[in-house]
Design a protein around this motif. Sequence first.
Motif, short mmCIF file in Angstrom:
data_model
loop_
_atom_site.label_atom_id
_atom_site.label_comp_id
_atom_site.label_asym_id
_atom_site.label_seq_id
_atom_site.Cartn_x
_atom_site.Cartn_y
_atom_site.Cartn_z
N TYR A 84 172.01 -3.66 42.33
CA TYR A 84 171.36 -2.67 41.46
C TYR A 84 170.79 -3.34 40.22
N TRP A 85 171.62 -4.14 39.54
CA TRP A 85 171.16 -4.77 38.31
C TRP A 85 170.09 -5.83 38.58
N ARG A 125 167.85 -5.56 41.00
CA ARG A 125 166.63 -4.76 41.24
C ARG A 125 166.05 -4.26 39.92
N LEU A 185 176.66 -3.96 45.84
CA LEU A 185 175.76 -2.89 45.40
C LEU A 185 175.55 -2.93 43.89
N THR A 186 176.60 -3.24 43.13
CA THR A 186 176.48 -3.32 41.67
C THR A 186 175.57 -4.48 41.26
N ILE A 194 167.95 -3.77 49.19
CA ILE A 194 167.76 -4.13 47.78
C ILE A 194 166.67 -5.19 47.66
N LEU A 215 171.16 4.51 45.31
CA LEU A 215 171.11 4.15 43.89
C LEU A 215 170.83 2.67 43.72
N ALA A 216 171.53 1.82 44.46
CA ALA A 216 171.38 0.37 44.32
C ALA A 216 170.06 -0.12 44.86
N SER A 217 169.63 0.41 46.01
CA SER A 217 168.43 -0.11 46.65
C SER A 217 167.16 0.53 46.12
N ASP A 257 162.97 6.29 38.46
CA ASP A 257 163.31 5.33 39.52
C ASP A 257 163.08 5.97 40.89
#
Length: 192
Positions: free
Chosen positions: A102-103, A105, A98-99, A60, A18-20, A175
């Motif tokens: 994610y943002w 990216r 990761l949070t 990421i 999800l993050a990457s 995505d």
Amino acid sequence: MPGYRVFGNVVLSFFTKLASGYWNLFDPQNGYTAIRTEALARVPLERVAKRYSFENDLLIHLNILQVPATDVPIPAVYGDEVSSIRLSKVVPELLHRLTVGYWSRIWYRYVLWSFSPIALLLFMGLLLFVVGLGIAVWVMFQIASSVVATAATVMLAALPLMIGTQMLISALQLDIQATPSTPTYSPFDARV
């Protein structure tokens, strides 16, 4: 590997995907990384995490640069060693990384460099979902205090929740489709 570690690896792999944005990778937690020199030269290494979350953060950064990534089959060999990782320290640090990743990216790939429908669906979906959730909580408190909820009041909560959820799912689907195209891998390719 103990069952709780297998479960943790599956959950962490999902959050890393999800993050990457590399939805095509099976196990981004295996600890092995091979990268071409040309791609490595483009990565701001001073900004990549240095500890346990290195692989996650590197992925990421690679996705932001739209560098394709692929799994290379490597057999996992476990001996009698015992892990020294303290989950109480690693998990919060990793979830934070990761949070933020994610943002970052989303910001670079879908807002700053090209305002994509993914960003529009994500931000509008989040807004509608939060508004719908707030109204749903308000309706529940009204019902708890003996006020009869009308169909219109229920729809006032349900409609933004449903539309917001659908927009978030659509953003996720786009995505996944925007994953940098994966190169074909041959075990005989000396450049990998």
